[in-house]
Write an enzyme that holds these catalytic residues in place. Structure first.
Site, PDB file in Angstrom:
ATOM      1  N   ARG A 102       0.863  -1.235  -0.243  1.00 55.72           N
ATOM      2  CA  ARG A 102      -0.082   0.256   0.434  1.00 55.72           C
ATOM      3  C   ARG A 102       0.894   0.994   0.126  1.00 55.72           C
ATOM      4  O   ARG A 102       0.694   2.247  -0.603  1.00 55.72           O
ATOM      5  CB  ARG A 102      -1.820  -0.209   1.128  1.00 55.72           C
ATOM      6  CG  ARG A 102      -1.484   0.890   1.170  1.00 55.72           C
ATOM      7  CD  ARG A 102      -3.168   1.892   1.753  1.00 55.72           C
ATOM      8  NE  ARG A 102      -2.888   0.563   3.378  1.00 55.72           N
ATOM      9  CZ  ARG A 102      -2.993   0.818   4.400  1.00 55.72           C
ATOM     10  NH1 ARG A 102      -1.972   1.702   4.818  1.00 55.72           N
ATOM     11  NH2 ARG A 102      -2.188  -0.404   5.414  1.00 55.72           N
ATOM     12  N   TYR A 145     -15.531  17.122 -15.408  1.00 59.53           N
ATOM     13  CA  TYR A 145     -16.554  16.244 -15.235  1.00 59.53           C
ATOM     14  C   TYR A 145     -17.542  15.488 -14.161  1.00 59.53           C
ATOM     15  O   TYR A 145     -17.402  16.392 -13.269  1.00 59.53           O
ATOM     16  CB  TYR A 145     -15.547  15.444 -14.863  1.00 59.53           C
ATOM     17  CG  TYR A 145     -15.322  13.551 -15.067  1.00 59.53           C
ATOM     18  CD1 TYR A 145     -15.575  13.197 -16.469  1.00 59.53           C
ATOM     19  CD2 TYR A 145     -15.225  13.367 -13.580  1.00 59.53           C
ATOM     20  CE1 TYR A 145     -15.346  11.649 -15.837  1.00 59.53           C
ATOM     21  CE2 TYR A 145     -15.929  11.867 -13.583  1.00 59.53           C
ATOM     22  CZ  TYR A 145     -15.984  10.420 -15.299  1.00 59.53           C
ATOM     23  OH  TYR A 145     -16.103   9.412 -14.736  1.00 59.53           O
ATOM     24  N   ASP A 147      -7.129  18.673 -14.345  1.00 58.69           N
ATOM     25  CA  ASP A 147      -7.112  17.745 -14.939  1.00 58.69           C
ATOM     26  C   ASP A 147      -7.072  17.688 -16.686  1.00 58.69           C
ATOM     27  O   ASP A 147      -7.377  17.759 -17.161  1.00 58.69           O
ATOM     28  CB  ASP A 147      -8.646  17.458 -13.994  1.00 58.69           C
ATOM     29  CG  ASP A 147      -9.125  16.535 -14.861  1.00 58.69           C
ATOM     30  OD1 ASP A 147      -8.739  15.458 -15.689  1.00 58.69           O
ATOM     31  OD2 ASP A 147      -9.911  15.671 -14.201  1.00 58.69           O
ATOM     32  N   LYS A 201      -7.467   6.585 -19.239  1.00 53.86           N
ATOM     33  CA  LYS A 201      -8.300   7.169 -21.121  1.00 53.86           C
ATOM     34  C   LYS A 201      -6.574   7.655 -21.625  1.00 53.86           C
ATOM     35  O   LYS A 201      -6.141   6.353 -21.871  1.00 53.86           O
ATOM     36  CB  LYS A 201      -8.644   8.982 -20.617  1.00 53.86           C
ATOM     37  CG  LYS A 201      -9.496   8.833 -19.265  1.00 53.86           C
ATOM     38  CD  LYS A 201     -11.242   7.844 -19.854  1.00 53.86           C
ATOM     39  CE  LYS A 201     -12.110   8.130 -18.534  1.00 53.86           C
ATOM     40  NZ  LYS A 201     -12.279   9.032 -17.693  1.00 53.86           N
TER      41      LYS A 201
HETATM   42  C1  LIG Z   1     -12.825   9.605 -16.443  1.00 55.72           C
HETATM   43  C2  LIG Z   1     -12.222  11.158 -15.924  1.00 55.72           C
HETATM   44  C3  LIG Z   1     -12.326  11.469 -14.263  1.00 55.72           C
HETATM   45  C4  LIG Z   1     -12.198  10.560 -13.261  1.00 55.72           C
HETATM   46  O1  LIG Z   1     -11.914   8.758 -13.231  1.00 55.72           O
HETATM   47  P1  LIG Z   1     -11.727   7.412 -13.426  1.00 55.72           P
HETATM   48  O2  LIG Z   1     -11.027   6.900 -13.955  1.00 55.72           O
HETATM   49  O3  LIG Z   1     -12.825   6.805 -14.189  1.00 55.72           O
HETATM   50  O4  LIG Z   1     -12.330   7.565 -11.550  1.00 55.72           O
HETATM   51  C5  LIG Z   1     -11.852  12.642 -13.952  1.00 55.72           C
HETATM   52  N1  LIG Z   1     -11.398  13.701 -15.172  1.00 55.72           N
HETATM   53  C6  LIG Z   1     -11.892  13.623 -16.344  1.00 55.72           C
HETATM   54  C7  LIG Z   1     -11.184  14.666 -17.463  1.00 55.72           C
HETATM   55  C8  LIG Z   1     -11.840  12.108 -16.884  1.00 55.72           C
HETATM   56  O5  LIG Z   1     -12.878  11.930 -18.178  1.00 55.72           O
END
Ligand SMILES: *Cc1c(COP(=O)(O)O)cnc(C)c1O
Length: 401
Positions: free
Chosen positions: A46, A98, A170, A195
């Site tokens: 962890r 998001y 982000d 992504k």
């Molecule tokens: C998908 C996404 C998230 C969240 O990510 P997860 O891996 O699904 O928890 C946060 N910000 C953006 C812009 C995203 O596309």
């Protein structure tokens, strides 16, 4: 070293114990220690795991950050950043966020006493106007989801730093190949590695990158304390995905531009949202702030929600699915899928209407992708034609009577 080289080598020296060229999957929870307080830097997975460390080092390098932390999801990464907030503090965020980020702000943090203000995402003056003495953080997404408008990171960071406010970006939609927020003045970058970074739609993961020592220590503490860490296998998959990030992003950009141009000329399409189009209101900022325009294209139908349904049912290559950033093309209906947790009224106000679709343009052959969109649009036109000939027949029948 250049980006593409670091993506393949940073944090990934040959394994010292075996010479393994590829970082092994250290599938272990614990580590044998030599004596009391005498170990090889690893005690419990962890806290630290060598496969995760390789990933964290590589991602930090790609964002030009000193420190990297990997998480079990993008939302776990987001939580780690939010963990530095205290009751009474205030956050300013762009209003085109998001959906899951909006949800954790409103449903988890607000009840714990943190206040949030949403401003029009691209309006630098609005961020400055919303600042209060208790403002601790500004949360940006650029390009925004799903409308793909841009935020001038440097301009917002300059305003924020006059008041000692932390700027978080982000960077999921752009990836570090196309945009490096820390170089533009941001303090923290978050990613859903689910992504583009992983890029193959087979992992849920997240990351936080920063060069701020104190923020890093706080978030590292939280990572270990809360425990939302990625498994060694998932860390390895993301590390493998990142190796091809540069070539993938180049192809995503090229294909998305072709798709955006095709859609722009189609009579069933009302608006195309793609920063690479000269007609996009933020095109000039995109040229300045990004190394390419990305793989995401959104568009609004000239028609009804029913037309949108006909369209998605006829797609053959584009899969109707949430998520983005994989090698395969996806099509998403934000109003009912990714942004379903935002109240309808709030959603419509932000332009996320029932006829908006978001494409994650993959790296298949662009001609095949365009042919798929073309035939699905044709099916909508055919349905319209059939309906209008039905009406004509009915009209003729009435007239005859
Ligand atoms: C998908 C996404 C998230 C969240 O990510 P997860 O891996 O699904 O928890 C946060 N910000 C953006 C812009 C995203 O596309």
């Amino acid at each position: 070293m250049d980006f593409a080289t670091r993506a393949i080598h940073a944090g990934q020296d040959a394994d010292p114990s075996t010479g393994a060229t590829i970082t092994p999957i250290f599938q272990t929870s614990t580590y044998t220690q030599q004596g009391l307080g005498d170990n090889k830097g690893f005690e419990y997975s962890r806290t630290h795991n060598p496969t995760r460390t390789a990933l964290e080092t590589c991602l930090a390098s790609l964002e030009n950050a000193r420190y990297g932390l990997a998480f079990s999801s993008g939302m776990a990464a987001t939580s780690a950043v939010l963990s530095v907030l205290r009751p009474g503090q205030h956050v300013i965020a762009g209003d085109d966020l998001y959906g899951g980020t909006y949800r954790i702000f409103e449903r988890v943090l607000r009840p714990m006493g943190v206040d949030f203000t949403y401003v029009p995402a691209g309006d630098v003056a609005a961020y400055a106007a919303a600042m209060r003495p208790e403002t601790r953080m500004i949360w940006l997404e650029t390009p925004t989801n799903p409308l793909l408008s841009l935020v001038d990171i440097r301009a917002v960071a300059d305003e924020a730093h006059k008041r000692g406010i932390t700027v978080v970006v982000d960077n999921t939609f752009a990836s570090p190949y196309l945009q490096k927020p820390l170089d533009l003045g941001a303090d923290v970058v978050t990613h859903s590695t689910t992504k583009y970074l992983n890029g193959h739609s087979d992992v849920i993961g997240g990351a936080v990158l920063t060069s701020d020592e104190q923020l890093y220590q706080e978030m590292k503490f939280y990572q270990n304390a809360a425990g939302g860490v990625p498994s060694p296998f998932d860390s390895w998959l993301v590390l493998r995905g990142v190796k091809t990030l540069a070539v993938r992003m180049r192809q995503h950009c090229e294909n998305a531009m072709r798709v955006a141009e095709f859609l722009s000329g189609h009579p069933l399409v009302r608006t195309v949202y793609y920063p690479g189009l000269a007609s996009h209101p933020d095109h000039e900022l995109a040229q300045r702030q990004m190394a390419g325009f990305g793989g995401m294209v959104s568009f609004a139908f000239e028609g009804t929600r029913e037309d949108v349904d006909t369209f998605v049912r006829h797609l053959r290559l584009f899969a109707l699915a949430e998520s983005l950033g994989g090698v395969e093309s996806l099509c998403c209906h934000p109003a009912s899928m990714t942004h379903g947790s935002i109240p309808a009224e709030e959603r419509e106000k932000r332009g996320v209407t029932d006829t908006l679709l978001r494409l994650s343009v993959g790296i298949e052959d662009a001609d095949d992708l365009i042919a798929d969109l073309d035939q699905a649009l044709a099916s909508v036109a055919a349905k319209h034609a059939a309906a209008s000939s039905e009406r004509e027949k009915a009209g003729a029948a009435t007239g005859a009577r």
